[in-house]
Design an enzyme around this catalytic site. Structure first.
Site, PDB file in Angstrom:
ATOM      1  CD  GLU A 142      -2.697   1.343   2.452  1.00  0.00           C
ATOM      2  OE1 GLU A 142      -3.569   2.207   2.456  1.00  0.00           O
ATOM      3  OE2 GLU A 142      -2.431   0.636   3.425  1.00  0.00           O
ATOM      4  CG  ASP A 143       1.926   2.700   3.392  1.00  0.00           C
ATOM      5  OD1 ASP A 143       0.836   3.014   2.885  1.00  0.00           O
ATOM      6  OD2 ASP A 143       2.075   2.466   4.599  1.00  0.00           O
TER       7      ASP A 143
END
Length: 748
Positions: free
Chosen positions: A92-93
Site C-alpha cells: 500500500e505505501d
C-alpha cells in the site's frame, strides 16, 4: 559525529534490538524454525519503509515489527503470518506490488498481504456504502484465510497502543471503530486477552478521567481483595497439593472497562460492584488423564470446602462456546461472606481462551470440534454476505448481531443440538434449521408446549417448529428475530415477495389498458405516484398487486388524475428525498445550510451555540461537564453526543471523517434534562422529602415515577439541570435522606 548521524545510529540499534526480540519470541514457540524467511521479510520491509516515519516521530519499520511480535507472541502464529505482518504495509505505501511479494515469498504470504492491503486503507472509507463494502471484503478474506483478520487485529492493537500521537477527533474515530468492530471480532475469534485490551484502550482514550478514577479505586482496594483471595485459596491449595494435582491458581481482576460497563448497566457506583475478581485454576495436561474428568475432580475439591451457588454453574467443557472457549465456571460462598467465581480449565483450554483458534494449531491432531465451530460461524457469515441488506449501515448492524453474542444450546425433536445466540426466539430457530421452514413457520412447541413465534428460547429447550404452506414472511417478523442469519433471510424473502407482487401489479395495470389507446408512459406513472402517494414505481405496482389500490373502472380516468405541484407538499418532498437516495430527518420545504465546520478544529460550546450549528439529539442527552464529541451532518449541523452514546459509537466507527472535537464553555442559562434513579427503604413522607430536596436546589422536575414493593422503593426522576455539578450536588443531597440507599445518574 553530527547529532543527526548519532540519532540514525541509535534508531538503527533500536530497530535491530526489536527485530532480535521478535526472533527470540519466535524461537520460543513450537513452530518450525524458518528464521531465514522472516529475516528476508524484515530486510525488505526495512528498505521499503526507509525514511518513512510514524506520526509519533519513530521510524515506520518499528510498527510492522511490533505487529509481527503481537502476531507471534500474543496470538501464537508462525512464520507465514509473521512475514505477512512485517510486509503488511509494503504494497500500500511503497512501490512494491503483490506480484513482487509473490515472487520473493511465495503464494500464501502474498495472498495474506493482498487481503490486508484490500482492507488497510481504513476499515471505512468516505461514504457509507464504501464502508460496508470494505467490511464485506474483510469478512470474505476471513473465510478465505483466517490469518488475514488475525494479522489485521494485531495491526489495530498496536495502533491503539500508540494512539496518543493522534489528534482527539482521530482518536475518537479509531477508538469508536475499534469498540464497534475489532473488539467483537477478537471476542468471536476467541482472542480474549486482545479483546479485553482493545476495549480497555478504547475506553481509556475516550474517557481518560473516568478510566483514571476507576483504576485508582482498583489500586486502593487491591489489598482488601488480595486478603479475601488468600483466605479462600489456602484450604483449596492444601487439599489439591495433598491429592498431587499439577496446577496454578491465581486471582484475576476485571478490566476497568468491564467494571464501568457493569456500573452503567446496573446504575450503581464502583463500591457496589462485588465480583471484581475471579479465581482461575489452570491444571497441566497430563498424559492419560482426561481433561473433563480433572475439571470435575477440582470442582469436587472446592465444593467439599465451600457452599456452592447452584444457579451459577457454567459447563463450557462438555459443550464449548462457538469461539472455542472451554472452562468450568462455578460460584461459591467464600470464608469472608462474599460470592467468589472460580474458573477451572486445563493449560490447553487456557491457551485457547487467551489466543483463540490460533492456539489449536499447537495441539492439533486432525480436525477438532472447535475448528468445526469456527467453520460453522464462517459459513453463517458467508450466507449473510450472499444476500446483504441494501442499506449499508443495516448490513454492519446485521453482522454485528453475530459478533458479540453469547450462545445457548437447544434440541430438535430428534435430539440434534443447535447453537444459537442468547436471546434467540422460536422464529430464529426455524430459520436456523432452513429458510423454507422459517418462511412457512406459524408457531412452535417448546418442551411440548405451544408457544408463539416470539418466544425466547433457553439452553436445554427442545423445540419443534410448526409450518403451513399458506404462511408467508411478514415485515413485523424483523422485530421478532434477534440473529443476523434470520434477519437476512427474512429481508431476502420480503424483497422477493415484493418483486413478485410488483410484477403482478404491473401485469394488472397492463391488462386494464388492453383494448384502449392508453400507453403507460413515465408521465402517467408520475401522476399515479403523486395521486396515490407512493414514492417509487415498485411501491405503486405492489399496492396495485395486493389490492391496496383499486384501479378506476374506466381506466381512461388515470389520464385526468390531478398531478400535484412537485415543489409542494410533504409527500412530494419525501419522494424527492428518497429519489436521490438520501435519508431526511426534517420534513421541510427547505434545508438550512450552516457555516462550514472544520473537523480538524476544536469547537467550544457556548450559550448561543444551540442557536447556530449545534443540535442536541435525544439518544444520550449530554449536559455541560460531560465529555462530548460532534458529528457533522450533510448541512453542517453538528450533533452533540456523549462519549458513551451507543449511537455515537456507530457514528465514530462509520463516519470518522465527520467527527469533530468539542468542549463545553461557560453555560448558565439554558437548562438540560437528566435522569437519576433512587432506591431505598420505603417510609411515610419519603416522596415528599425527595421533592423538597430537588426544589430546594432551585431545580425543576420534568417527570417522576416511584414504585414500592415489600417495603423497598425504586424511583426514576427526570430533572432540569445546568451542568454536571448541579446533578452531582443533587445526588449527594438525596443520598443523605433517611432510608435512601443509592442515588445514581442514568444515561437516557
Amino acid at each position: 559525529m553530527s547529532k543527526k548521524e548519532d540519532t540514525h545510529i541509535q534508531e538503527d540499534l533500536s530497530i535491530e534490538s526489536e527485530f532480535n526480540a521478535l526472533i527470540e519470541d519466535y524461537l520460543k514457540t513450537n513452530h518450525r524454525r524458518k528464521v531465514d524467511i522472516i529475516t528476508k521479510a524484515f530486510l525488505l520491509a526495512k528498505e521499503a519503509h526507509k525514511g518513512a516515519r510514524r506520526r509519533s516521530g519513530e521510524p515506520y519499520i518499528m510498527h510492522p515489527i511490533a505487529v509481527a511480535r503481537i502476531v507471534c507472541g500474543e496470538i501464537g502464529l508462525g512464520s507465514t503470518s509473521i512475514c505477512a505482518a512485517l510486509l503488511h504495509d509494503v504494497v500500500e505505501d511503497t512501490e512494491y506490488t503483490v506480484d513482487d511479494i509473490k515472487g520473493l515469498f511465495g503464494e500464501k504470504i502474498a495472498q495474506i498481504v493482498d487481503g490486508l492491503t484490500k482492507i488497510s486503507s481504513g476499515m471505512f472509507g468516505e461514504n457509507v456504502s464504501a464502508q460496508a463494502e470494505n467490511f464485506r471484503k474483510l469478512l470474505l478474506t476471513m473465510s478465505d484465510d483466517i490469518r488475514v483478520i488475525l494479522v489485521k487485529i494485531a495491526d489495530r492493537l498496536h495502533n491503539m497502543r500508540t494512539l496518543g500521537s493522534m489528534a482527539p477527533a482521530k482518536q475518537y474515530k479509531i477508538a469508536g471503530e475499534t469498540m464497534f468492530i475489532y473488539a467483537p471480532l477478537a471476542h468471536r475469534l476467541g482472542l480474549f486477552a486482545i479483546k479485553t485490551e482493545l476495549e480497555e484502550l478504547s475506553f481509556k482514550w475516550e474517557n481518560p478521567q473516568v478510566y483514571s478514577e476507576i483504576a485508582g479505586k482498583l489500586r486502593d482496594t487491591h489489598r482488601m481483595r488480595a486478603d479475601v483471595y488468600e483466605h479462600f485459596a489456602q484450604p483449596v491449595i492444601e487439599k489439591m497439593n495433598e491429592l498431587g494435582f499439577k496446577y496454578e491458581i491465581r486471582a484475576r481482576e476485571k478490566s476497568v472497562y468491564s467494571i464501568w460497563n457493569k456500573m452503567q448497566a446496573k446504575g450503581v457506583p464502583f463500591e457496589e460492584i462485588y465480583d471484581i475478581f475471579a479465581v482461575r485454576i489452570i491444571f497441566e495436561n497430563e498424559v492419560g488423564i482426561d481433561e473433563k474428568k480433572r475439571c470435575w475432580d477440582i470442582y469436587s475439591v472446592i465444593t467439599d470446602i465451600y457452599k456452592l451457588r447452584p444457579d451459577r454453574i457454567r459447563d463450557w467443557v462438555s459443550r464449548p462456546k462457538s469461539n472455542g472457549y472451554q472452562a468450568l465456571h462455578l460460584t461459591v460462598m467464600g470464608p469472608d461472606g462474599q460470592w467468589i467465581e472460580i474458573q477451572i480449565r486445563s493449560r490447553r483450554m487456557d491457551d485457547v481462551a487467551e489466543k483463540g483458534f490460533a492456539a489449536h494449531w499447537k495441539y492439533k491432531e486432525g480436525k477438532i470440534e472447535e475448528d468445526t465451530e469456527l467453520d460453522k460461524w464462517l459459513k453463517t457469515i458467508q450466507e449473510i454476505l450472499e444476500s446483504p441488506s441494501p442499506n449499508a449501515m443495516d448490513f454492519l448492524d446485521t453482522i454485528k448481531l453475530n459478533l458479540f453474542s453469547q450462545e445457548i444450546f437447544v434440541f430438535t425433536p430428534k435430539g440434534e443440538i443447535r447453537t444459537l445466540a442468547q436471546g434467540a426466539t422460536a422464529l430464529d430457530f426455524a430459520y436456523d434449521l432452513h429458510s423454507r421452514i422459517g418462511d412457512h413457520c406459524i408457531g412452535a412447541k417448546v418442551n411440548h408446549k405451544l408457544v408463539p413465534l416470539s418466544e425466547k428460547l433457553n439452553s436445554g429447550d427442545q423445540v419443534e417448529i410448526l409450518t403451513s404452506k399458506s404462511q408467508l414472511p411478514k415485515s413485523e417478523w424483523l422485530g421478532i428475530v434477534t440473529t443476523a442469519k434470520a434477519r437476512t433471510k427474512i429481508e431476502y424473502a420480503l424483497r422477493r415477495l415484493r418483486r413478485e407482487m410488483a410484477k403482478t401489479g404491473e401485469e394488472m395495470l397492463n391488462k386494464s389498458i388492453e383494448g384502449t389507446n392508453i400507453e403507460i408512459t413515465p408521465a402517467i406513472i408520475d401522476r399515479m405516484l403523486d395521486y396515490y402517494q407512493k414514492v417509487s414505481k415498485e411501491e405503486l405496482f405492489c399496492a396495485i398487486g395486493n389490492n391496496e389500490i383499486t384501479l378506476p373502472q374506466k381506466i381512461e380516468k388515470i389520464l385526468t388524475l390531478k398531478k400535484q405541484n412537485p415543489n409542494n407538499g410533504i409527500f412530494s418532498y419525501m419522494k424527492q428525498a428518497l429519489h436521490v437516495g438520501k435519508k431526511t430527518e426534517k420534513i421541510d420545504s427547505k434545508t438550512t445550510e450552516y457555516e462550514a465546520i472544520d473537523p480538524k478544529k476544536t469547537y467550544i460550546l457556548e450559550e448561543d451555540s444551540f442557536n447556530k450549528n449545534f443540535i442536541m439529539p435525544t439518544c444520550c442527552n449530554p449536559i455541560p461537564g460531560d465529555k462530548v464529541f460532534g458529528y457533522i451532518k450533510d448541512n453542517n449541523e453538528v450533533e452533540v453526543h456523549s462519549i458513551h452514546c451507543p449511537v455515537g459509537f456507530k457514528l465514530k466507527a462509520s463516519h470518522g471523517n465527520r467527527i469533530v472535537n468539542l468542549e463545553w464553555g461557560s453555560y448558565t442559562q439554558f437548562p438540560f434534562i437528566s435522569a437519576i434513579t433512587v432506591n431505598g427503604i420505603d417510609r411515610m413522607g419519603m416522596l415528599n422529602d425527595i421533592t423538597k430536596v430537588i426544589t430546594a436546589g432551585s431545580l425543576n422536575i420534568k417527570s417522576m415515577s416511584i414504585e414500592t414493593n415489600d417495603g423497598v422503593f425504586e424511583g426514576r426522576i427526570i430533572v432540569y439541570v445546568h451542568d454536571v455539578n448541579d446533578l452531582q450536588t443533587l445526588c449527594s443531597r438525596i443520598a443523605k435522606i433517611k432510608g435512601v440507599k443509592a442515588v445514581n445518574r442514568r444515561q437516557n
